[in-house]
Design a protein around this motif. Structure first.
Motif, mmCIF file in Angstrom:
data_model
loop_
_atom_site.group_PDB
_atom_site.id
_atom_site.type_symbol
_atom_site.label_atom_id
_atom_site.label_comp_id
_atom_site.label_asym_id
_atom_site.label_seq_id
_atom_site.Cartn_x
_atom_site.Cartn_y
_atom_site.Cartn_z
ATOM 1 N N SER A 116 0.186 -12.726 16.191
ATOM 2 C CA SER A 116 -1.061 -12.908 15.443
ATOM 3 C C SER A 116 -1.083 -14.343 14.951
ATOM 4 N N HIS A 117 -2.182 -14.740 14.315
ATOM 5 C CA HIS A 117 -2.275 -16.132 13.897
ATOM 6 C C HIS A 117 -1.256 -16.463 12.821
ATOM 7 N N ALA A 118 -1.082 -15.576 11.822
ATOM 8 C CA ALA A 118 -0.175 -15.901 10.721
ATOM 9 C C ALA A 118 0.811 -14.790 10.389
ATOM 10 N N SER A 147 -14.252 -9.596 8.125
ATOM 11 C CA SER A 147 -14.699 -9.330 6.763
ATOM 12 C C SER A 147 -13.831 -10.135 5.809
ATOM 13 N N GLU A 148 -14.113 -10.036 4.521
ATOM 14 C CA GLU A 148 -13.327 -10.758 3.523
ATOM 15 C C GLU A 148 -11.867 -10.304 3.502
ATOM 16 N N MET A 149 -11.580 -9.157 4.090
ATOM 17 C CA MET A 149 -10.188 -8.722 4.177
ATOM 18 C C MET A 149 -9.352 -9.666 5.047
ATOM 19 N N PHE A 150 -10.022 -10.518 5.819
ATOM 20 C CA PHE A 150 -9.331 -11.496 6.663
ATOM 21 C C PHE A 150 -9.386 -12.905 6.067
ATOM 22 N N GLY A 151 -9.872 -13.032 4.825
ATOM 23 C CA GLY A 151 -9.917 -14.320 4.149
ATOM 24 C C GLY A 151 -8.984 -14.325 2.955
ATOM 25 N N PHE A 152 -8.992 -15.425 2.182
ATOM 26 C CA PHE A 152 -8.160 -15.469 0.976
ATOM 27 C C PHE A 152 -8.554 -14.329 0.066
ATOM 28 N N ARG A 153 -7.562 -13.548 -0.382
ATOM 29 C CA ARG A 153 -7.915 -12.316 -1.081
ATOM 30 C C ARG A 153 -7.303 -12.186 -2.461
ATOM 31 N N PRO A 165 1.990 -11.753 -0.741
ATOM 32 C CA PRO A 165 2.016 -10.744 0.335
ATOM 33 C C PRO A 165 0.690 -10.029 0.552
ATOM 34 N N THR A 166 -0.306 -10.270 -0.288
ATOM 35 C CA THR A 166 -1.624 -9.685 -0.051
ATOM 36 C C THR A 166 -2.454 -10.518 0.921
ATOM 37 N N GLN A 167 -1.955 -11.683 1.315
ATOM 38 C CA GLN A 167 -2.713 -12.540 2.218
ATOM 39 C C GLN A 167 -2.715 -11.952 3.632
ATOM 40 N N PRO A 168 -3.824 -12.119 4.362
ATOM 41 C CA PRO A 168 -3.995 -11.446 5.647
ATOM 42 C C PRO A 168 -3.351 -12.161 6.824
ATOM 43 N N LEU A 169 -3.561 -11.599 8.000
ATOM 44 C CA LEU A 169 -2.902 -12.104 9.206
ATOM 45 C C LEU A 169 -3.485 -13.417 9.701
ATOM 46 N N THR A 170 -4.489 -13.960 9.032
ATOM 47 C CA THR A 170 -4.979 -15.295 9.361
ATOM 48 C C THR A 170 -4.522 -16.342 8.349
ATOM 49 N N TRP A 171 -3.802 -15.932 7.273
ATOM 50 C CA TRP A 171 -3.561 -16.868 6.165
ATOM 51 C C TRP A 171 -2.130 -16.928 5.670
#
Length: 247
Positions: A116-118, A147-153, A165-171
């Motif tokens: 994955s990306h991150a 969705s925002e679930m894939f952005g800074f959360r 650890p709440t950051q998604p697979l793009t971040w």
């Protein structure tokens, strides 16, 4: 199985030389996202042309090529939660959003390897399952629309970098992933630029004396155009571009 992984492209064309040389003896090519946003003076027009060539490669070899999504790609097609800045692809991206989304996905899992990306932390995965009960395995994440679930959360202003650890697979960043990922998984990611391709678990253990946090193997591949990662029958081999004869 022989797999070649390209880290963040950011408009670079060097992948073409590798493909020309390796197409006949490689089972899978995996691009780890971030096709856009050059820091090397590559024009937006050239970046778009390069990405359309990547799409054409995917369409020519649909079972051999995986294109993953990065944060800069989500920015380029106009999602405000991506927040990479600056994005200048509005007209082209708005006209081609379906093309991009239909040819890319969030992740690929092959045996115990997740690309994955991150990367995927345990906490983010559990949060996703709570929000989307249809998720029963990693691959189900590919069915979820952006969705925002894939952005800074979480802790947006204190953790813009991606260290929780709440950051998604793009971040999420590799040190956090090493500590909070799934220990049984070997991750292959881009996103964080390093001087060379490494298993970040080794970096934490040997260079930073933080072995207690190094629970997951995380291969970080964002070094293009200097290297790509070759996975040959389970062996992970960083390949330097200058060591490859493209003639």
């Amino acid at each position: 199985m022989r797999i070649i992984c390209f880290g963040d492209i950011h408009g670079r064309e060097v992948w073409k030389e590798v493909v020309d040389k390796e197409i006949d003896n490689t089972d899978l090519f995996i691009f780890l996202g971030d096709y856009f946003t050059s820091r090397e003076g590559i024009s937006e027009y050239e970046q778009i042309l390069n990405f359309t060539d990547i799409i054409a490669f995917k369409q020519e070899y649909p079972d051999k090529v995986y294109l993953l999504r990065g944060n800069h790609d989500m920015e380029a097609i106009g999602y405000p939660w991506a927040e990479c800045r600056p994005a200048f692809y509005d007209t082209w991206a708005s006209d081609n959003r379906d093309l991009i989304l239909n040819n890319t996905q969030w992740l690929v899992q092959i045996d115990n390897m997740v690309f994955s990306h991150a990367g995927i932390t345990q906490r983010w995965y559990e949060d996703m399952k709570k929000k989307y009960p249809e998720i029963t395995c990693f691959d189900d994440i590919n069915k979820i629309e952006p969705s925002e679930m894939f952005g800074f959360r979480s802790n947006k202003f204190s953790d813009y970098y991606g260290d929780t650890p709440t950051q998604p697979l793009t971040w999420v960043r590799p040190a956090c992933l090493c500590e909070y990922g799934f220990p049984e998984i070997t991750y292959v990611v881009g996103h964080t630029t390093l001087p060379s391709i490494v298993n970040y678990k080794d970096e934490l253990t040997e260079k930073h004396n933080l072995g207690e946090y190094a629970k997951c193997n995380v291969w970080v591949c964002d070094t293009l155009p200097r290297e790509y990662l070759l996975i040959d029958n389970g062996e992970f081999v960083p390949v330097k571009m200058q060591d490859v004869n493209f003639e």
